[in-house]
Every structure is written in C-alpha cells, then in structure tokens.
Design a protein around this motif. Structure first.
Motif, PDB file in Angstrom:
ATOM      1  N   LYS A 124       0.854  -1.187   0.000  1.00 19.95           N
ATOM      2  CA  LYS A 124       0.000   0.000   0.000  1.00 19.95           C
ATOM      3  C   LYS A 124       0.886   1.232   0.000  1.00 19.95           C
ATOM      4  CE  LYS A 124      -4.012  -1.964   2.404  1.00 19.95           C
ATOM      5  NZ  LYS A 124      -4.908  -1.838   3.579  1.00 19.95           N
ATOM      6  N   VAL A 125       0.298   2.367  -0.370  1.00 14.46           N
ATOM      7  CA  VAL A 125       1.010   3.639  -0.277  1.00 14.46           C
ATOM      8  C   VAL A 125       1.259   3.924   1.197  1.00 14.46           C
ATOM      9  CG1 VAL A 125       0.913   6.113  -0.761  1.00 14.46           C
ATOM     10  CG2 VAL A 125      -0.046   4.478  -2.403  1.00 14.46           C
ATOM     11  N   THR A 126       2.511   4.238   1.530  1.00 13.56           N
ATOM     12  CA  THR A 126       2.877   4.359   2.954  1.00 13.56           C
ATOM     13  C   THR A 126       2.547   5.721   3.555  1.00 13.56           C
ATOM     14  OG1 THR A 126       5.127   4.989   2.291  1.00 13.56           O
ATOM     15  CG2 THR A 126       4.702   2.642   2.737  1.00 13.56           C
ATOM     16  N   SER A 127       2.415   6.751   2.729  1.00 15.05           N
ATOM     17  CA  SER A 127       2.073   8.085   3.236  1.00 15.05           C
ATOM     18  C   SER A 127       1.488   8.910   2.105  1.00 15.05           C
ATOM     19  CB  SER A 127       3.315   8.788   3.813  1.00 15.05           C
ATOM     20  OG  SER A 127       4.283   8.967   2.805  1.00 15.05           O
ATOM     21  N   LYS A 166      -2.417   7.813   1.935  1.00 16.63           N
ATOM     22  CA  LYS A 166      -1.876   6.688   2.686  1.00 16.63           C
ATOM     23  C   LYS A 166      -2.867   5.516   2.628  1.00 16.63           C
ATOM     24  CE  LYS A 166      -0.215   5.290   7.254  1.00 16.63           C
ATOM     25  NZ  LYS A 166      -0.029   5.652   8.675  1.00 16.63           N
ATOM     26  N   ASP A 167      -2.320   4.331   2.437  1.00 16.14           N
ATOM     27  CA  ASP A 167      -3.080   3.080   2.366  1.00 16.14           C
ATOM     28  C   ASP A 167      -3.795   2.872   1.037  1.00 16.14           C
ATOM     29  OD1 ASP A 167      -2.245   2.372   4.908  1.00 16.14           O
ATOM     30  OD2 ASP A 167      -4.007   3.258   5.885  1.00 16.14           O
ATOM     31  N   ASP A 168      -3.566   3.761   0.048  1.00 19.77           N
ATOM     32  CA  ASP A 168      -4.095   3.480  -1.296  1.00 19.77           C
ATOM     33  C   ASP A 168      -3.497   2.175  -1.807  1.00 19.77           C
ATOM     34  OD1 ASP A 168      -5.750   5.621  -1.531  1.00 19.77           O
ATOM     35  OD2 ASP A 168      -4.477   6.794  -2.882  1.00 19.77           O
ATOM     36  N   THR A 169      -4.327   1.338  -2.430  1.00 23.05           N
ATOM     37  CA  THR A 169      -3.849   0.080  -3.011  1.00 23.05           C
ATOM     38  C   THR A 169      -3.376   0.322  -4.433  1.00 23.05           C
ATOM     39  OG1 THR A 169      -6.012  -0.496  -3.910  1.00 23.05           O
ATOM     40  CG2 THR A 169      -5.551  -1.171  -1.616  1.00 23.05           C
ATOM     41  N   ILE A 170      -2.833  -0.720  -5.073  1.00 25.77           N
ATOM     42  CA  ILE A 170      -2.404  -0.588  -6.459  1.00 25.77           C
ATOM     43  C   ILE A 170      -3.584  -0.296  -7.373  1.00 25.77           C
ATOM     44  CG2 ILE A 170      -2.595  -3.060  -6.983  1.00 25.77           C
ATOM     45  CD1 ILE A 170       0.081  -0.548  -8.249  1.00 25.77           C
ATOM     46  N   ASP A 171      -4.757  -0.847  -7.043  1.00 22.18           N
ATOM     47  CA  ASP A 171      -5.963  -0.559  -7.840  1.00 22.18           C
ATOM     48  C   ASP A 171      -6.359   0.901  -7.716  1.00 22.18           C
ATOM     49  OD1 ASP A 171      -6.252  -3.133  -8.845  1.00 22.18           O
ATOM     50  OD2 ASP A 171      -7.425  -3.809  -7.114  1.00 22.18           O
ATOM     51  N   ASP A 172      -6.188   1.478  -6.503  1.00 24.72           N
ATOM     52  CA  ASP A 172      -6.475   2.903  -6.308  1.00 24.72           C
ATOM     53  C   ASP A 172      -5.537   3.749  -7.159  1.00 24.72           C
ATOM     54  OD1 ASP A 172      -8.476   2.382  -4.415  1.00 24.72           O
ATOM     55  OD2 ASP A 172      -7.024   2.329  -2.765  1.00 24.72           O
ATOM     56  N   THR A 231       8.468  11.667  -7.049  1.00 19.61           N
ATOM     57  CA  THR A 231       7.630  10.988  -8.048  1.00 19.61           C
ATOM     58  C   THR A 231       8.414   9.867  -8.714  1.00 19.61           C
ATOM     59  OG1 THR A 231       6.391  13.035  -8.469  1.00 19.61           O
ATOM     60  CG2 THR A 231       6.251  11.320 -10.144  1.00 19.61           C
ATOM     61  N   ASN A 232       9.676  10.145  -9.069  1.00 20.43           N
ATOM     62  CA  ASN A 232      10.505   9.134  -9.709  1.00 20.43           C
ATOM     63  C   ASN A 232      10.707   7.921  -8.797  1.00 20.43           C
ATOM     64  OD1 ASN A 232      12.344   8.236 -11.857  1.00 20.43           O
ATOM     65  ND2 ASN A 232      13.922   8.500 -10.279  1.00 20.43           N
ATOM     66  N   ASP A 233      10.927   8.180  -7.495  1.00 21.89           N
ATOM     67  CA  ASP A 233      11.130   7.082  -6.545  1.00 21.89           C
ATOM     68  C   ASP A 233       9.876   6.209  -6.441  1.00 21.89           C
ATOM     69  OD1 ASP A 233      13.656   8.022  -6.077  1.00 21.89           O
ATOM     70  OD2 ASP A 233      13.160   9.053  -4.197  1.00 21.89           O
ATOM     71  N   PHE A 234       8.707   6.837  -6.404  1.00 26.16           N
ATOM     72  CA  PHE A 234       7.475   6.057  -6.307  1.00 26.16           C
ATOM     73  C   PHE A 234       7.278   5.209  -7.555  1.00 26.16           C
ATOM     74  CE2 PHE A 234       2.979   5.293  -7.022  1.00 26.16           C
ATOM     75  CZ  PHE A 234       2.613   4.716  -5.812  1.00 26.16           C
TER      76      PHE A 234
END
Length: 532
Positions: A124-127, A166-172, A231-234
C-alpha cells in the motif's frame, strides 16, 4: 360587519332572496371575468403562433441539418474499394473526389511497462504523496502548455498532479492515473515469463503481474516526465525505469509509438493518427495495404432532398395553421363559461362549448395576415445576387412551386426535378437559400431563407409586443396591460358587490326587526285584551 337576521320573524328565506338578487348584480362581474378569460385565450393563441414560427426558424438555421447550413448541401456518400483497409467520411468537402491511398504503416501508441512481479510486491502507499508529471504529445516538441493563471498573456508548461493517500492500493493508484489528464490508459496484467508447463499441465508456468501504461494517442515522440525525485522514486517502486534529464526524469518506454505512413495519390506523408483529414475528407487507415485503395464520393442527394422536403413540410404546416386561425369562425354567442354555468354542465358539453368560445380569437389579425403575405413574397420573388449568377434564382427552377389558391400559399415539390437539380449543383441551391444581402441588405439580392428569417423575426417581435412571452410580465405587452385593467375592474366591482350585498342584508334585517317588533306589540295587546 352587518348583523344578518335570516327570516325568523317573516318566515321568508332571506338567504335565497339575497342570493337571487346578487345573481343579477353579478352579471357585469361575470362579463368582466369572461372578458379576462377571452384575453388570456387570445394571448395564448398568439404565443402558439410564435412557437410555430420559432420552430420554422430553427429548421431554417439552428437544427443540425438545416437549409441555412452550408454543410447540409456538401454531404457526400463515400465509398471505399476495401473497407477493411481504408474508410472515409466527407466532413466539409466542397467537391466530389476520388483518391488513391496506400497504407504503408499504421500509427501505434507509446507504451511503458514495469519489470518484475511488481503488483505482488507492492503493498500500500505508505504516506500521502503528490505525483507530478509533464506530458509531451506525439508529434510535439515540448510538453503540453496551459495559460499561466497568474498572467493570462503567457503560456507555461502544464504540470499534472495525482494525489495519493496513505493506504491506497495498487488498484487505487491505477484508477487515479486513468482518471487524470495524463492521457494514459493504465492496467495491470499477468505476463508469462517462463513457459515451463506442458499442453496438459500449466501449473509450472510462471507469470508476473505487471503494470502497463499506453498512450491514448497514437504517433511518435510522446514522453512522460516526472518533475521531482519523489515521483521518480514512487514510480521506481512500482517497477518503472527512467533516465534523468536535468532535475526531471523521463519514464523509459517499452514500445516507442510510431507515425502512420500513407501514400495519397502518389504523395507519401506521415500522420500521428490513423485518422487524418485532407481537403475536408476524414480518412481512417485500418490495415497495411498491398495495393492502392480507391476512396470516392458522390453527392448525397437523398440527404439533401430530405432536408428540403422537411423544410417545405414545416413551412406548409405553419402556413396552414396560421391561415386556420385567420379564417376561424367567431362564435360570439359562445362566451367563456362561469363557474356556476360549468356546475350545470357535464365535461363533454363544457369541452364543446369552450371549443366554440375559443374559436376565431385571431380572425383576420393584421400582424399574422401581413406576415403571411410577406412570407409568400419572400419565397416567390427571384434572387438577383451576383453570387448565384450561374445558379438558380427562383424556387420554381428547382422543382418547388405553389399549390392552388385555395391552399393559400402552400408549396409543393416535384421530387424528380429537385433530385436532378441537387445532383447538378447543390452549391447553387445553397446560394439560392442563403445568398448574402450585401451592405444594403436589399430583399432582391438576399437568399430566400435569410429573407424568411427576417420576416419571422419581425413577426415574432410584433406578436410579443401584443401578447408577450413567458418571461415577460403583464406590464410589458398590450394584452397584459389589458388584463391588468380588467383585474382592477374586477377588484373594484367585487368591492361594490360586497357593499350591495351588505345593503340588501341591512334592508332585510331592518324588515325582520320591524316585523318582530310588530309581532311583539300584537302579542302584548292580545294579552291586555285577554286580561279584561
């Protein structure tokens, strides 16, 4: 408040007597109410005529396929010798055409793909995080530009922001990318990376879940830039690779987009899209050809004919309904019904009565009569404009003539003649209807449709001066002012009726009191005589 005594002493039905007397007194009020109703019906009749005229005006110029639009007369029927390879449609081609097309290469879209089993590894997205991008479209040399919100005269590069929580999934994440203005279609898919299975057992096949971006536009040269390292890191955490470009990072593509290469009448050209327009014709390349495909057009006679027929039908409908109102019989013995009269009738009788009461309210109206005369002159007079010297100057030349006098100016069409003239010169027919009037705007050099529109506009304006429209108040038009005057008369008369009714009750009350007093005196005298 007048004290009312209802006939106890006299034995008379005072309520009925007063009611009957008031019926006679209310006759002038009933006439005022009927006058008001007649004015309202007349107002509505005028407005219905304006609705008709507005519908005709829309058919002249506002509807999609109207005779006031040049595109209506440029319609083509387009054919291709191989629809599976090339199709076309005429957008605004002035003349018929025949084009030879060879498709040497189709345009494709740029795509970007992650490496490794990314979807499995991503949790999940951590922050909270704002991803920021710039997009260069196929065929462009710079990123998309927008107006600077701080300086409307300047253009700046558009920065597209996608906000992750935060907590967005890959589908989000994929959903937010798809709904953004990146112009990218994002999806996740299973990719076969090791085909270890057999035809009978696929359990040893190895798949990785991958994210794929595909540019929604075809063509070479598209680019996605990430404007900062966060953005590049994500994106790297998802499995995308990139190359640095100063302070920005360019997303590495999996498959470069390419332009279509087509040969049109022997001339080779590149196009960023498989659909492209040349000389008012939109071509769509569907597959690579091995030999030339011929795309040609003919005038869409049926469509143009249908437009003119619809106009004539609508014109005839307007003429018929207006003439109907002008010649409608006026039944002056049938006045609007009062509420008391309606109570004594059944619904069918009321309906038949009011049908006659409403009849003839616009009979011989001068505004409508002069409008019909002007419309006939508009359509029957020749157009002497230099634009149509080599074309048609009268409706009769294209197969449209008037009917008998009894039909009061209706038009009739010889479809065979009209079809022939459309095939011969559709542009000349357009000019017949729409030739410009020049600086003096004289009727003789103005096209028939433009003449008609001027007459319609003038008529609508004159009717609105008399009957207004739904957005106006009664103070703004003649019949409305008449209605205000009648309302005031009704109010005054109702006040007078109240005074008259009070007067009757005072008189009958005084009579009752006198009779009661007389009865009391008689009883007293009888008592006195009885005592002796």
């Amino acid at each position: 408040m007048v004290t009312r005594i209802g006939g106890l002493a006299s034995g008379m039905d005072i309520d009925t007597l007063v009611s009957d007397l008031m019926k006679a007194e209310r006759i002038p009020l009933d006439k005022l109410t009927q006058k008001k109703q007649t004015l309202e019906w007349q107002r509505d009749d005028y407005r219905s005529m304006n609705t008709l005229l507005k519908e005709l005006d829309d058919m002249l110029f506002l509807n999609k396929d109207s005779i006031g639009r040049e595109a209506t007369f440029l319609k083509k029927s387009v054919s291709s010798t191989d629809d599976s390879k090339v199709t076309a449609q005429a957008i605004n081609a002035q003349a018929n055409f025949s084009t030879q097309i060879n498709v040497k290469r189709l345009a494709t879209s740029e795509s970007w793909k992650t490496t490794g089993n990314v979807v499995k590894d991503f949790n999940k997205v951590t922050s909270d995080l704002n991803l920021t991008f710039k997009v260069t479209e196929p065929g462009a040399s710079t990123p998309r530009m927008i107006t600077d919100p701080n300086n409307p005269t300047q253009k700046i590069e558009e920065v597209i922001t996608i906000s992750l929580k935060k907590d967005d999934t890959i589908d989000d994440v994929i959903s937010k990318i798809n709904s953004s203005s990146l112009g990218i279609s994002a999806m996740k898919e299973n990719v076969l990376v090791n085909n270890n299975g057999t035809p009978d057992d696929y359990s040893d096949d190895i798949y990785e879940e991958t994210i794929v971006f595909t540019n929604r536009n075809t063509g070479a040269g598209s680019k996605i830039e990430m404007t900062n390292s966060a953005t590049n890191d994500f994106m790297a955490s998802l499995g995308f690779s990139s190359t640095p470009d100063g302070t920005e990072f360019v997303l590495s593509s999996e498959n470069s987009g390419q332009d279509a290469i087509v040969e049109v009448n022997g001339f080779e050209m590149k196009k960023t899209s498989n659909s492209f327009t040349i000389n008012g014709v939109e071509y769509t390349a569907k597959a690579v050809t091995t030999s030339a495909v011929t795309v040609s057009s003919t005038t869409d006679v049926d469509s143009i004919l249908d437009t003119i027929v619809k106009f004539v039908d609508k014109y005839n409908e307007v003429i018929e309904k207006i003439n109907g109102k002008l010649t409608e019989e006026r039944y002056r013995d049938y006045q609007p019904l009062t509420e008391e009269q309606k109570k004594a009738m059944d619904e069918k009788t009321i309906e038949l009565w009011e049908e006659k009461a409403k009849s003839g309210l616009l009979k011989n109206d001068s505004v409508l009569s002069s409008s019909l005369s002007k419309m006939r002159v508009d359509l029957y007079s020749p157009v002497t404009n230099s634009e149509i010297v080599n074309g048609f100057s009268m409706l009769s030349e294209i197969g449209i003539t008037t009917t008998s006098y009894s039909e009061r100016g209706k038009l009739t069409i010889d479809e065979d003649v009209l079809r022939e003239k459309i095939q011969e010169n559709p542009t000349a027919i357009y000019k017949l209807f729409n030739a410009g009037g020049g600086t003096d705007d004289s009727t003789e050099i103005t096209g028939l449709a433009k003449r008609l529109r001027t007459t319609i506009d003038n008529t609508i304006e004159s009717i609105e001066e008399k009957a207004g429209n739904t957005s106006q108040t009664n103070q703004q038009f003649v019949l409305g002012k008449n209605l205000i005057s009648v309302d005031k008369q009704i109010d005054r008369f109702q006040d007078r009726l109240m005074q008259i009714e009070d007067r009757y009750w005072r008189q009958f009350t005084a009579m009752e009191k006198a009779i009661q007093q007389s009865n009391q005196q008689s009883m007293y005298l009888m008592q006195q005589f009885g005592m002796q």
